[in-house]
Design an enzyme around this catalytic site. Sequence first.
Site, PDB file in Angstrom:
ATOM      1  N   GLU A 102      -2.680  -8.906   1.026  1.00 57.77           N
ATOM      2  CA  GLU A 102      -1.613  -9.486   1.903  1.00 57.77           C
ATOM      3  C   GLU A 102      -0.598  -8.180   1.281  1.00 57.77           C
ATOM      4  OE1 GLU A 102      -1.451  -9.064   4.710  1.00 57.77           O
ATOM      5  OE2 GLU A 102      -1.136 -11.052   5.601  1.00 57.77           O
ATOM      6  N   ASP A 103      -0.456  -7.870   2.238  1.00 61.68           N
ATOM      7  CA  ASP A 103       1.284  -6.673   1.870  1.00 61.68           C
ATOM      8  C   ASP A 103       2.264  -7.657   1.595  1.00 61.68           C
ATOM      9  OD1 ASP A 103       1.127  -7.789   4.774  1.00 61.68           O
ATOM     10  OD2 ASP A 103       2.439  -6.024   5.287  1.00 61.68           O
ATOM     11  N   ASP A 106       5.122 -13.681   4.407  1.00 63.00           N
ATOM     12  CA  ASP A 106       6.794 -14.579   4.201  1.00 63.00           C
ATOM     13  C   ASP A 106       6.852 -16.581   5.402  1.00 63.00           C
ATOM     14  OD1 ASP A 106       9.411 -14.597   5.600  1.00 63.00           O
ATOM     15  OD2 ASP A 106       8.754 -12.643   7.512  1.00 63.00           O
ATOM     16  N   PHE A 155      14.147  -8.272   5.077  1.00 64.81           N
ATOM     17  CA  PHE A 155      13.740  -7.001   6.329  1.00 64.81           C
ATOM     18  C   PHE A 155      13.026  -5.937   4.855  1.00 64.81           C
ATOM     19  CE2 PHE A 155      11.737  -4.402   8.983  1.00 64.81           C
ATOM     20  CZ  PHE A 155      10.267  -4.636   9.427  1.00 64.81           C
ATOM     21  N   ARG A 168       5.841   3.000   7.115  1.00 60.37           N
ATOM     22  CA  ARG A 168       4.256   2.730   6.122  1.00 60.37           C
ATOM     23  C   ARG A 168       3.414   4.198   5.173  1.00 60.37           C
ATOM     24  NH1 ARG A 168       1.771  -1.860   8.369  1.00 60.37           N
ATOM     25  NH2 ARG A 168       1.217  -1.868  10.811  1.00 60.37           N
TER      26      ARG A 168
HETATM   27  P1  5GP Z   1       4.281 -14.413   7.738  1.00 59.98           P
HETATM   28  O1  5GP Z   1       3.043 -14.503   9.198  1.00 59.98           O
HETATM   29  O2  5GP Z   1       3.871 -14.923   6.516  1.00 59.98           O
HETATM   30  O3  5GP Z   1       5.448 -14.810   8.743  1.00 59.98           O
HETATM   31  O4  5GP Z   1       4.847 -12.903   7.557  1.00 59.98           O
HETATM   32  C1  5GP Z   1       3.461 -11.870   7.504  1.00 59.98           C
HETATM   33  C2  5GP Z   1       3.243 -11.199   7.878  1.00 59.98           C
HETATM   34  O5  5GP Z   1       4.891 -10.293   8.515  1.00 59.98           O
HETATM   35  C3  5GP Z   1       2.453  -9.752   7.132  1.00 59.98           C
HETATM   36  O6  5GP Z   1       1.454  -9.385   6.413  1.00 59.98           O
HETATM   37  C4  5GP Z   1       3.959  -8.196   7.844  1.00 59.98           C
HETATM   38  O7  5GP Z   1       3.305  -7.985   8.361  1.00 59.98           O
HETATM   39  C5  5GP Z   1       5.146  -9.084   7.945  1.00 59.98           C
HETATM   40  N1  5GP Z   1       5.907  -8.993   7.063  1.00 59.98           N
HETATM   41  C6  5GP Z   1       6.675 -10.327   6.867  1.00 59.98           C
HETATM   42  N2  5GP Z   1       8.040 -10.156   6.835  1.00 59.98           N
HETATM   43  C7  5GP Z   1       8.136  -8.070   6.558  1.00 59.98           C
HETATM   44  C8  5GP Z   1       9.370  -7.233   6.029  1.00 59.98           C
HETATM   45  O8  5GP Z   1      10.150  -7.525   5.245  1.00 59.98           O
HETATM   46  N3  5GP Z   1       9.528  -6.409   6.260  1.00 59.98           N
HETATM   47  C9  5GP Z   1       8.079  -5.910   7.502  1.00 59.98           C
HETATM   48  N4  5GP Z   1       7.343  -4.976   7.217  1.00 59.98           N
HETATM   49  N5  5GP Z   1       6.907  -7.171   7.641  1.00 59.98           N
HETATM   50  C10 5GP Z   1       7.359  -8.103   7.058  1.00 59.98           C
HETATM   51 MG    MG Z   2       0.906  -7.873   7.777  1.00 60.77          MG
END
Ligand code: 5GP
Ligand code: MG
Length: 178
Positions: A102-103, A106, A155, A168
């Site tokens: 995963e990238d 959050d 962010f 990206r």
């Molecule tokens: P989560 O479900 O853990 O809240 O969010 C995960 C997804 O939200 C990540 O796979 C990513 O695509 C996006 N995301 C979360 N934080 C960021 C951020 O700071 N920047 C960007 N570009 N995407 C984020």
């Molecule tokens: Mg993602």
Amino acid sequence: MSTVKIKDKEFSIFIPETQILEAIQRLANKINEEMEGKNPLFVGILNGSFMFAGDLMKCIKTNCEISFIKVASYSGTSSSGEVKQLIGFNDSIKGRNVVILEDIVDTGVTLENIINQLKEHEPADVRLATLLYKPAAFRKTFKIDYVAMEIPNDFIVGYGLDYDGYGRNLRDIYKIVE
Ligand code: 5GP
Ligand code: MG
């Protein structure tokens, strides 16, 4: 470049490529040690993880396969909490030692959804690897096995991560200027 403008927002340099690659190498060393002989199947989560997956795979020494799934969960700069599978898992998961790539984690909502969907395909083992982790935003209890870098709750864009589809391609990671 120390700042970039993407659409209506300004971003400043946060993590340069050299640091990203060092963190990925450290992560790969750990995976190489722990997954040796386990024939892992890496599953990258598109789109965000494509650069991370590419650079990580170049450092993996053990016999392995890689595949990708595609989900959509985010619009703008805040998490929607909904996870849609656009390209799903296939049957080759059964009995495999899977490492999800995963990238960024959050809130953890996306990854928890993916883990639950993956388990229906009966893998032998599921491990989680993420380039970035925001501990202050995490709302779940599952353990993340491999974290390359922890970051504050800002962010960010670049190195695969986008703001509304853009950014990206940046080789460094940038943080939003509030
Ligand atoms: P989560 O479900 O853990 O809240 O969010 C995960 C997804 O939200 C990540 O796979 C990513 O695509 C996006 N995301 C979360 N934080 C960021 C951020 O700071 N920047 C960007 N570009 N995407 C984020
Ligand atoms: Mg993602």
